[in-house]
Design a protein around this motif. Structure first.
Motif, short mmCIF file in Angstrom:
data_model
loop_
_atom_site.label_atom_id
_atom_site.label_comp_id
_atom_site.label_asym_id
_atom_site.label_seq_id
_atom_site.Cartn_x
_atom_site.Cartn_y
_atom_site.Cartn_z
N ARG A 167 0.82 -1.22 0.00
CA ARG A 167 0.00 0.00 0.00
C ARG A 167 0.85 1.27 0.00
N SER A 168 2.12 1.18 0.44
CA SER A 168 2.96 2.39 0.50
C SER A 168 3.92 2.49 -0.68
N MET A 169 3.75 1.63 -1.71
CA MET A 169 4.67 1.62 -2.84
C MET A 169 4.28 2.57 -3.96
N GLY A 170 3.11 3.19 -3.87
CA GLY A 170 2.69 4.14 -4.90
C GLY A 170 2.29 3.48 -6.21
N ILE A 171 1.84 2.23 -6.14
CA ILE A 171 1.42 1.52 -7.35
C ILE A 171 0.00 1.94 -7.70
N ASP A 172 -0.24 2.29 -8.97
CA ASP A 172 -1.56 2.81 -9.33
C ASP A 172 -2.61 1.69 -9.37
N GLU A 173 -3.86 2.12 -9.37
CA GLU A 173 -4.98 1.18 -9.26
C GLU A 173 -5.03 0.18 -10.40
N GLU A 174 -4.73 0.62 -11.61
CA GLU A 174 -4.77 -0.27 -12.77
C GLU A 174 -3.74 -1.39 -12.64
N ASP A 175 -2.55 -1.06 -12.16
CA ASP A 175 -1.53 -2.08 -11.97
C ASP A 175 -1.89 -3.03 -10.83
N LEU A 176 -2.51 -2.50 -9.78
CA LEU A 176 -2.93 -3.37 -8.67
C LEU A 176 -3.99 -4.36 -9.12
N LYS A 177 -4.83 -3.94 -10.07
CA LYS A 177 -5.85 -4.86 -10.60
C LYS A 177 -5.21 -6.07 -11.28
N LYS A 178 -4.03 -5.86 -11.86
CA LYS A 178 -3.33 -6.95 -12.56
C LYS A 178 -2.89 -8.06 -11.61
N VAL A 179 -2.72 -7.70 -10.32
CA VAL A 179 -2.24 -8.70 -9.35
C VAL A 179 -3.28 -8.99 -8.27
N ALA A 180 -4.53 -8.61 -8.55
CA ALA A 180 -5.59 -8.76 -7.54
C ALA A 180 -5.77 -10.21 -7.10
N ASP A 181 -5.56 -11.16 -8.02
CA ASP A 181 -5.75 -12.57 -7.69
C ASP A 181 -4.79 -13.05 -6.60
N SER A 182 -3.70 -12.34 -6.41
CA SER A 182 -2.72 -12.75 -5.39
C SER A 182 -3.19 -12.43 -3.98
N ARG A 183 -4.17 -11.54 -3.84
CA ARG A 183 -4.76 -11.20 -2.53
C ARG A 183 -3.68 -10.88 -1.50
N LEU A 184 -2.87 -9.90 -1.83
CA LEU A 184 -1.73 -9.56 -0.99
C LEU A 184 -2.16 -8.89 0.31
N LEU A 185 -1.57 -9.34 1.41
CA LEU A 185 -1.96 -8.88 2.73
C LEU A 185 -1.59 -7.42 2.97
N THR A 186 -0.39 -7.02 2.51
CA THR A 186 0.07 -5.66 2.79
C THR A 186 -0.50 -4.62 1.84
N GLU A 187 -1.36 -5.06 0.91
CA GLU A 187 -2.08 -4.12 0.06
C GLU A 187 -3.32 -3.60 0.77
N LYS A 188 -3.82 -4.35 1.74
CA LYS A 188 -5.09 -4.00 2.39
C LYS A 188 -4.99 -2.66 3.12
N PRO A 189 -6.03 -1.84 3.04
CA PRO A 189 -6.05 -0.58 3.79
C PRO A 189 -5.96 -0.88 5.30
N ILE A 190 -5.33 0.02 6.03
CA ILE A 190 -5.10 -0.25 7.46
C ILE A 190 -5.33 1.00 8.30
N ILE A 191 -5.88 0.79 9.48
CA ILE A 191 -5.98 1.83 10.51
C ILE A 191 -5.22 1.31 11.72
N TYR A 192 -4.26 2.10 12.20
CA TYR A 192 -3.57 1.75 13.44
C TYR A 192 -4.39 2.28 14.61
N VAL A 193 -4.87 1.37 15.43
CA VAL A 193 -5.68 1.73 16.60
C VAL A 193 -4.75 1.82 17.80
N ALA A 194 -4.44 3.04 18.23
CA ALA A 194 -3.53 3.24 19.35
C ALA A 194 -4.30 3.03 20.65
#
Length: 364
Positions: free
Chosen positions: A176-203
């Motif tokens: 998610r912090s690599m700056g990869i655009d949405e179209e490119d992320l769609k190309k690898v969507a099948d991999s279901r990468l964990l660190t692509e998921k949006p995140i909220i840090y709950v302090a």
């Protein structure tokens, strides 16, 4: 919306889950108290829906819902199967976004799995396990796709994105912090990468800090600095206070929050932050039979929004009769809205707005 609550053992995530859902997940002062994920379905607090219910006195009241999943505590080596790692990783693949609970409070009576409180170390422990798991996934996918690309050049675009991701993961960065655009992320969507998921840090801060003093907490400050680089936000919550609020009446809850100097409890703030993170909004339907909130992605057009109610509504869409919630409340009734010309007839290109009160006309 499905939100996965994760964190190291004993950071307060099961306590927070219990408070948010009243689901009674086991919570105890030892690692791996949570083994299988606990799931709680929670109504999304929405004052607009309450006001519509007062106006229409409907037979049914149906709010939008959020599914919280309390996932087993993670330790170093989870990506290699340590602790309950493999189970953890499989469960997290199923959620829309991650709520990563990070301990920012000190309490000698509550064991820390690594011996002491250090928010950045804790975040790095979990993030690195997710990164290692993603590296393994990408490596396998790359090996397969490179072979296929020899005979199918269309696969080369996916290979290029996977190679870029693998390099970034090797540098310790989340997708998610690599700056990869949405179209490119769609190309690898099948991999279901964990660190692509949006995140909220709950302090998870102490009860003495929740009124605003958390801003001076060094662990909270470090977490905020890190989150900015991880394309994430930080939400301060006190799991202990949330547990107390869960057992209170609405009236007592409001008084308690006012005493603490807080406008809203953790549930409402978490849901609002999650909606913003995922780009979600709600439109409303109202009448004597039912008032209901429907969750859609921001930018959804009227026919697709109608399809959330029933596929026939989208297939036979004619128009949407729309009034802004604020206009309806100000005028006091749908008849008054019509008299003022505030009820709009919108076609297939209309983009739904948050708080639209709508009646869909269709024919199939």
């Amino acid at each position: 919306m499905k939100l996965g609550i994760v964190g190291l053992p004993n950071v307060g995530k099961s306590t927070l889950f219990n408070a948010l859902t009243n689901a009674g997940a086991q919570s105890a002062n030892y690692p791996f108290c949570t083994i299988d994920p606990n799931v709680g379905i929670v109504a999304v607090p929405d004052e607009r829906l309450d006001k519509l219910a007062e106006m229409y006195n409907p037979e049914k009241y149906t709010p939008a819902t959020v599914e919280f999943v309390d996932i087993a505590g993670l330790v170093k080596g989870a990506s290699k199967g340590e602790g309950l790692g493999n189970k953890f990783l499989s469960h997290i693949r199923e959620v829309d976004a991650i709520l990563h609970v990070v301990r920012c409070f000190s309490d000698d009576n509550i064991i820390h799995v690594d011996g002491g409180v250090d928010a950045l170390r804790d975040v790095e422990t979990i993030n690195m396990e997710l990164i290692f798991a993603d590296m393994e996934t990408v490596e396998r996918r790359l090996d397969k796709q490179r072979k296929l690309a020899k005979s199918d050049k269309s696969i080369l675009a996916e290979v290029a994105v996977l190679e870029r991701i693998y390099e970034g993961l090797g540098e310790g960065r989340c997708v998610r912090s690599m700056g990869i655009d949405e179209e490119d992320l769609k190309k690898v969507a099948d991999s279901r990468l964990l660190t692509e998921k949006p995140i909220i840090y709950v302090a998870n801060v102490s009860d003495k800090e929740i009124g605003g003093a958390y801003a001076e907490n060094p662990n909270y400050q470090k977490l905020c600095e890190f989150a900015a680089s991880d394309k994430a936000c930080v939400l301060p919550v006190c799991a202990g206070i949330e547990a107390e609020l869960a057992d209170m009446s609405d009236e007592d809850k409001q008084m308690f929050l006012e005493d603490l100097g807080i406008e809203e409890g953790g549930l409402g703030r978490l849901i609002k932050a999650s909606y913003a993170l995922l780009g979600l909004i709600s439109f409303l339907t109202a009448g004597p039979q039912e008032v209901r909130a429907w969750t859609i992605t921001r930018g959804t057009k009227a026919p697709q929004a109608a399809g959330k109610i029933h596929s026939d509504f989208e297939r036979g869409f004619i128009r949407a009769e729309v009034v802004a919630y604020d206009d309806l409340m100000r005028e006091g009734s749908m008849n008054a809205v019509k008299e003022k010309g505030l009820l709009r007839s919108e076609g297939k290109e209309y983009v739904m707005a948050d708080g639209d009160v709508v009646l869909f006309r269709f024919n199939v």
